[in-house]
Design a protein around this motif. Structure first.
Motif, mmCIF file in Angstrom:
data_model
loop_
_atom_site.group_PDB
_atom_site.id
_atom_site.type_symbol
_atom_site.label_atom_id
_atom_site.label_comp_id
_atom_site.label_asym_id
_atom_site.label_seq_id
_atom_site.Cartn_x
_atom_site.Cartn_y
_atom_site.Cartn_z
ATOM 1 N N ALA A 100 1.127 -1.087 0.027
ATOM 2 C CA ALA A 100 -0.138 0.187 -0.267
ATOM 3 C C ALA A 100 0.943 1.539 -0.305
ATOM 4 O O ALA A 100 2.436 1.174 0.482
ATOM 5 C CB ALA A 100 -0.627 0.288 1.520
ATOM 6 N N ALA A 101 0.269 2.317 -0.764
ATOM 7 C CA ALA A 101 0.902 3.631 -0.865
ATOM 8 C C ALA A 101 1.248 4.058 0.297
ATOM 9 O O ALA A 101 2.827 4.852 0.549
ATOM 10 C CB ALA A 101 0.775 4.587 -2.221
ATOM 11 N N ILE A 102 0.315 3.840 1.382
ATOM 12 C CA ILE A 102 1.232 4.645 2.585
ATOM 13 C C ILE A 102 1.598 5.680 2.227
ATOM 14 O O ILE A 102 2.547 6.507 3.127
ATOM 15 C CB ILE A 102 1.713 4.025 3.648
ATOM 16 C CG1 ILE A 102 1.064 2.626 3.424
ATOM 17 C CG2 ILE A 102 1.238 4.571 5.406
ATOM 18 C CD1 ILE A 102 2.163 1.039 4.378
ATOM 19 N N LEU A 103 0.030 6.849 1.683
ATOM 20 C CA LEU A 103 0.833 8.356 1.545
ATOM 21 C C LEU A 103 -0.122 9.141 3.052
ATOM 22 O O LEU A 103 -0.475 8.520 3.570
ATOM 23 C CB LEU A 103 0.560 8.889 0.655
ATOM 24 C CG LEU A 103 0.768 8.634 -0.687
ATOM 25 C CD1 LEU A 103 0.217 8.877 -2.042
ATOM 26 C CD2 LEU A 103 2.557 8.274 -1.019
ATOM 27 N N LEU A 104 0.448 10.371 3.252
ATOM 28 C CA LEU A 104 0.391 11.090 4.633
ATOM 29 C C LEU A 104 -1.481 11.822 3.459
ATOM 30 O O LEU A 104 -0.983 12.919 3.064
ATOM 31 C CB LEU A 104 1.287 12.309 4.333
ATOM 32 C CG LEU A 104 2.721 12.158 5.657
ATOM 33 C CD1 LEU A 104 3.785 12.772 5.368
ATOM 34 C CD2 LEU A 104 2.227 10.677 7.008
ATOM 35 N N PRO A 105 -2.411 11.422 3.943
ATOM 36 C CA PRO A 105 -3.203 11.855 3.677
ATOM 37 C C PRO A 105 -3.392 13.747 4.129
ATOM 38 O O PRO A 105 -4.327 14.234 2.749
ATOM 39 C CB PRO A 105 -4.357 12.083 3.939
ATOM 40 C CG PRO A 105 -3.874 11.972 6.184
ATOM 41 C CD PRO A 105 -2.675 10.709 5.516
ATOM 42 N N SER A 106 -3.116 14.043 4.654
ATOM 43 C CA SER A 106 -3.703 15.861 4.419
ATOM 44 C C SER A 106 -2.149 16.335 3.661
ATOM 45 O O SER A 106 -3.050 17.617 3.833
ATOM 46 C CB SER A 106 -3.668 16.095 5.551
ATOM 47 O OG SER A 106 -2.191 15.922 6.560
ATOM 48 N N GLY A 146 -6.208 11.094 -1.614
ATOM 49 C CA GLY A 146 -7.370 10.817 -2.034
ATOM 50 C C GLY A 146 -8.182 11.694 -3.252
ATOM 51 O O GLY A 146 -8.946 10.718 -3.496
ATOM 52 N N GLU A 147 -6.876 11.846 -4.047
ATOM 53 C CA GLU A 147 -7.562 12.181 -4.820
ATOM 54 C C GLU A 147 -6.532 11.336 -6.678
ATOM 55 O O GLU A 147 -6.767 11.928 -7.795
ATOM 56 C CB GLU A 147 -7.179 13.781 -5.617
ATOM 57 C CG GLU A 147 -8.176 14.526 -4.665
ATOM 58 C CD GLU A 147 -7.736 16.482 -4.357
ATOM 59 O OE1 GLU A 147 -8.153 17.194 -3.998
ATOM 60 O OE2 GLU A 147 -6.184 16.817 -4.460
ATOM 61 N N ALA A 153 -0.695 6.510 -6.741
ATOM 62 C CA ALA A 153 -0.705 6.291 -5.732
ATOM 63 C C ALA A 153 0.869 5.895 -5.457
ATOM 64 O O ALA A 153 1.677 5.723 -4.574
ATOM 65 C CB ALA A 153 -1.883 6.175 -4.289
ATOM 66 N N GLN A 154 0.788 5.260 -5.987
ATOM 67 C CA GLN A 154 2.101 3.866 -5.874
ATOM 68 C C GLN A 154 3.366 4.865 -6.388
ATOM 69 O O GLN A 154 3.866 4.524 -5.821
ATOM 70 C CB GLN A 154 1.458 2.387 -6.554
ATOM 71 C CG GLN A 154 3.016 1.388 -5.785
ATOM 72 C CD GLN A 154 2.960 1.157 -4.671
ATOM 73 O OE1 GLN A 154 2.728 2.144 -3.563
ATOM 74 N NE2 GLN A 154 3.275 0.252 -4.254
ATOM 75 N N ARG A 155 3.112 5.418 -7.303
ATOM 76 C CA ARG A 155 3.900 5.455 -8.120
ATOM 77 C C ARG A 155 4.427 7.137 -7.385
ATOM 78 O O ARG A 155 5.695 7.492 -6.999
ATOM 79 C CB ARG A 155 3.476 6.254 -9.449
ATOM 80 C CG ARG A 155 3.663 5.469 -10.335
ATOM 81 C CD ARG A 155 3.192 5.449 -11.914
ATOM 82 N NE ARG A 155 1.900 6.431 -12.109
ATOM 83 C CZ ARG A 155 1.415 7.110 -12.875
ATOM 84 N NH1 ARG A 155 2.300 7.758 -14.194
ATOM 85 N NH2 ARG A 155 -0.010 7.262 -13.418
#
Length: 234
Positions: A100-106, A146-147, A153-155
């Motif tokens: 999972a990309a696990i990006l910071l959502p904000s 989220g967009e 997101a994985q990239r």
């Protein structure tokens, strides 16, 4: 012996065993693993679910200390370092890409990549915008996680990992949550960035076709390294 064997070893496992729990509840995740990952090579780490792939990635990257045996990362025996020093070695030497990309959502795509470079102290030639451009995401710099689609997101996660300018990139099932077409594009991106930036690459996967895109395939079964096979790069 593979052609990469003459290059410098970045990560070495010597008789590495990892046991979780104690007594009757003890579970051996890795058993007497010996291997070396050398500069610039592409390694596929193949095995069924539960074979020990993720544990081995964590050991190689200095996240999980072995119960027995020794791990050396960038010529540093990790057991001789305290937690802070191990963290410093990881910060300059190792990048991670997870399933999972696990990006910071904000934070925007640009900010997610920029933060990684700042934390690692990297001051390389490729900044966040350049890395995201290489990932085909120049139009998504200001997009929130989220967009983004799953592939986008994985990239971003790959660009974030490479913002650290790692010598070793560890990927744990990076296409596991993507459809085959999107997954193929993500693998193509990793291959292109490897060609340009020349980091060592280890991709853990249960898909033999993904593993076959490597110079070399390590096969795990029940925590044991049962095969180390160089592939024809022609």
């Amino acid at each position: 012996m593979s052609a990469t064997a003459t290059k410098a070893a970045l990560a070495v496992c010597q008789s590495v065993t990892v046991v979780h729990g104690r007594g009757e509840n003890a579970l051996t995740a890795l058993s007497d693993v010996d291997l070396a990952i050398v500069a610039g090579e592409r390694v596929g780490l193949w095995g069924r679910s539960g074979s020990g792939k993720t544990t081995l990635l964590h050991v190689l990257g200095g996240l999980t200390p072995p119960t027995r045996g020794q791990v050396t990362l960038c010529s540093e025996p990790l057991a001789s370092l305290d937690a802070a020093a191990r963290g410093q070695v990881r910060a300059y030497a190792v990048g991670y890409v997870f399933q999972a990309a696990i990006l910071l959502p904000s934070f925007t795509a640009f900010e997610n990549v920029a933060i990684a470079g700042h934390v690692s102290g990297s001051s390389g030639e490729l900044g966040p915008a350049e890395l995201l451009a290489l990932a085909g995401l120049s139009a998504k710099l200001d997009a929130l996680p989220g967009e983004l689609s799953g592939g986008e997101a994985q990239r971003v996660a790959i660009a974030r990992a490479l913002a650290q300018e790692p010598k070793l990139l560890l990927c744990d099932e990076p296409t596991g949550q993507l459809d085959s077409d999107t997954g193929g594009r993500v693998l193509d991106l990793i291959a292109a960035l490897h060609e340009r930036l020349d980091f060592a690459l280890v991709i853990a996967t249960h898909d033999p076709d993904v593993a076959a895109r490597s110079d070399r395939v390590l096969t795990l079964e029940d925590g044991r390294l049962v095969s180390d096979q160089a592939l024809d790069s022609a």
